[in-house]
Motif scaffolding. Structure first.
Motif, short mmCIF file in Angstrom:
data_model
loop_
_atom_site.label_atom_id
_atom_site.label_comp_id
_atom_site.label_asym_id
_atom_site.label_seq_id
_atom_site.Cartn_x
_atom_site.Cartn_y
_atom_site.Cartn_z
N MET A 1 -7.80 8.33 5.26
CA MET A 1 -6.66 8.91 6.24
C MET A 1 -5.57 9.80 4.99
N ASN A 2 -5.15 10.93 5.22
CA ASN A 2 -4.23 11.64 4.39
C ASN A 2 -3.00 11.01 4.86
N PRO A 3 -2.03 10.72 3.66
CA PRO A 3 -0.59 10.24 4.06
C PRO A 3 0.19 11.57 4.50
N THR A 4 1.03 11.69 5.19
CA THR A 4 2.06 12.49 5.51
C THR A 4 3.43 12.29 5.30
N VAL A 5 4.34 13.16 4.64
CA VAL A 5 5.62 12.69 4.31
C VAL A 5 6.52 12.90 5.34
N ARG A 6 7.40 11.87 5.64
CA ARG A 6 8.37 12.05 6.82
C ARG A 6 9.64 12.72 6.22
N TYR A 7 10.06 12.55 5.09
CA TYR A 7 11.27 13.27 4.48
C TYR A 7 10.97 13.98 3.16
N PRO A 8 11.67 14.92 2.79
CA PRO A 8 11.24 15.75 1.67
C PRO A 8 11.19 14.71 0.51
N VAL A 9 10.36 15.36 -0.40
CA VAL A 9 10.27 14.58 -1.99
C VAL A 9 10.57 15.53 -2.89
N TYR A 10 11.54 15.16 -3.79
CA TYR A 10 12.09 15.84 -4.81
C TYR A 10 11.72 15.16 -6.18
N ASP A 11 11.60 16.17 -7.35
CA ASP A 11 11.27 15.54 -8.75
C ASP A 11 12.51 14.71 -9.08
N LEU A 12 12.40 14.42 -10.30
CA LEU A 12 13.60 13.73 -11.05
C LEU A 12 14.76 14.56 -11.27
N ASN A 13 14.58 15.95 -11.21
CA ASN A 13 15.62 17.01 -11.44
C ASN A 13 15.95 17.47 -10.25
N ASN A 14 15.61 16.60 -8.87
CA ASN A 14 16.16 17.15 -7.69
C ASN A 14 15.62 18.61 -7.24
N ARG A 15 14.44 18.88 -7.83
CA ARG A 15 13.72 20.37 -7.16
C ARG A 15 12.60 19.61 -6.32
N LEU A 16 12.59 20.30 -5.24
CA LEU A 16 11.72 19.96 -3.98
C LEU A 16 10.13 20.02 -4.37
N GLU A 23 1.35 17.27 5.21
CA GLU A 23 0.35 16.26 5.25
C GLU A 23 -0.55 16.59 3.81
N LEU A 24 -0.62 15.33 3.25
CA LEU A 24 -0.83 15.35 1.83
C LEU A 24 -2.45 15.62 1.54
N TYR A 174 4.22 8.27 -4.50
CA TYR A 174 2.48 8.87 -4.86
C TYR A 174 2.86 10.25 -5.17
N VAL A 175 3.57 11.01 -4.59
CA VAL A 175 3.94 12.49 -4.68
C VAL A 175 4.46 12.34 -6.34
N MET A 176 5.59 11.87 -6.46
CA MET A 176 6.14 12.01 -7.99
C MET A 176 5.14 11.68 -9.10
N LEU A 177 4.52 10.46 -8.85
CA LEU A 177 3.48 10.40 -9.76
C LEU A 177 2.48 11.15 -10.02
N SER A 178 1.63 11.67 -8.96
CA SER A 178 0.70 12.78 -9.11
C SER A 178 1.23 13.99 -9.77
N HIS A 179 2.51 14.32 -9.45
CA HIS A 179 3.19 15.44 -10.07
C HIS A 179 3.43 15.36 -11.49
N TYR A 204 1.98 -0.82 5.72
CA TYR A 204 2.44 0.66 5.85
C TYR A 204 2.20 1.38 4.29
N PRO A 205 2.12 2.48 4.29
CA PRO A 205 2.49 3.59 5.10
C PRO A 205 1.15 3.90 6.09
N ARG A 206 0.19 3.69 5.86
CA ARG A 206 -1.10 4.37 6.46
C ARG A 206 -1.67 3.13 7.46
N GLY A 207 -1.46 2.10 7.20
CA GLY A 207 -1.92 1.12 8.02
C GLY A 207 -3.58 1.04 7.35
N ILE A 208 -3.90 1.49 6.27
CA ILE A 208 -5.49 1.23 6.04
C ILE A 208 -5.63 -0.20 5.46
#
Ligand SMILES: [Fe+2]
Ligand SMILES: [Fe+2]
Length: 307
Positions: A1-16, A23-24, A174-179, A204-208
């Motif tokens: 199951m692909n995770p979905t982000v509920r809120y925006p995710v930024y990098d450590l310099n506040n770039r979106l 859906e990831l 997950y998003v930040m580390l993947s990036h 949570y987040p996926r209930g898998i």
């Protein structure tokens, strides 16, 4: 199951990095990773800032003083962590936590050490130096950089909206580390994403159903420290015995990995080298501390409920 982000995710310099509602999918993640062309310097984790000193200090705080009083425990963990090289931005994120939320900083450090210790006994191939060891670094809660500090430090019950924000840290990490690692399949990314999942799918987040041993070990360490360490949301923490009982029940209910709990118990007893013979007590003698606000939610109606 692909995770979905509920809120925006930024990098450590506040770039979106990812907009809310995305859906990831594997294709999205591949694209995200390929967009990052920065080459990062790799730094030995224990040589960065005061990480080594801060970790050594934590080894003296109960109950970790007992666990790490065995010289082999300390030597093993330091020997492995000395091999761990992390990219500079991930270490700089630790400076952010050290300054703004010292409990989370300490928590991330001790989980790194504790998971290393347990994996060394349960699955030594994950602590050997011939693979990259990012998964042993202090990054499972990296996504908490996206949670406002006042929410992380809140002493009273969280609202539903605040709980959602806190829970966002798993997918955000997950998003930040993947990036930053440019590899969504790195175990460090999987740990960030799935460390609040349970073996029986009740997390949570996926209930898998959590099915990776390294992630399962991190989960046990994470819950243990959440119980025994000082936290803003309660005046006193669980005593060690009650914390171990709590973990044992969770393992009995099929939520978390029993073997990892057994290793933890073995190290709590100063000298029990044979893990298979460790008996975990199911007797209920301990009592959770009073005024523990963990899992207590303030509803819009003003009533409080437990989640
Ligand atoms: Fe977490
Ligand atoms: Fe955690």
């Amino acid at each position: 199951m692909n995770p979905t982000v509920r809120y925006p995710v930024y990098d450590l310099n506040n770039r979106l990095l990812v907009a809310a509602g995305t859906e990831l999918t594997p294709a999205f993640m591949a694209d995200l990773i390929q967009k990052n062309t920065t080459k990062y310097e790799q730094v030995p984790m224990l040589e960065y800032g005061s990480i080594r000193d801060d970790l050594m200090r934590q080894f003296t705080i109960p109950p970790y003083d007992v666990i790490f009083s065995r010289e082999d425990a300390m030597t093993t963990v330091l020997g492995v962590l000395e091999q761990v090289r992390l990219i500079r931005p991930l270490l700089e994120a630790m400076d952010y936590f050290r300054t703004n939320d010292f409990h989370t900083y300490q928590h991330m450090l001790i989980i790194s050490a504790l998971a290393t210790l347990i994996l060394h006994d349960l699955a030594p191939r994950y602590v050997s130096g011939d693979r990259n060891l990012h998964h042993l670094g202090p990054s499972h809660d990296l996504g908490k950089v996206s949670v406002p500090i006042p929410v992380l430090l809140k002493k009273s019950p969280l609202t539903r909206a605040e709980l959602d924000l806190v829970r966002h840290h798993a997918v955000a990490g997950y998003v930040m580390l993947s990036h930053y690692l440019r590899d969504a399949d790195n175990l460090a990314c999987l740990i960030a994403l799935d460390h609040h999942e349970r073996l029986n799918g009740s997390g949570y987040p996926r209930g898998i159903r959590q099915d990776n041993l390294v992630v399962a070990v991190t989960t046990v360490c994470d819950i243990y420290d959440a119980l025994v360490a000082q936290r803003p949301y309660r005046p006193v923490s669980f005593d060690n015995r009650t914390a171990i009982e709590e973990l044992t029940w969770m393992a009995d209910r099929g939520e978390i990995n029993m073997e990892a709990v057994q290793v933890l118990v073995a190290y709590n007893r100063r000298m029990t080298p044979d893990i298979s013979r460790v008996q975990v007590s199911r007797e209920h003698r301990g009592k959770p501390p009073a005024q523990n606000m963990y899992g207590v939610i303030l509803e819009d109606t003003g009533s409080v409920t437990k989640v």
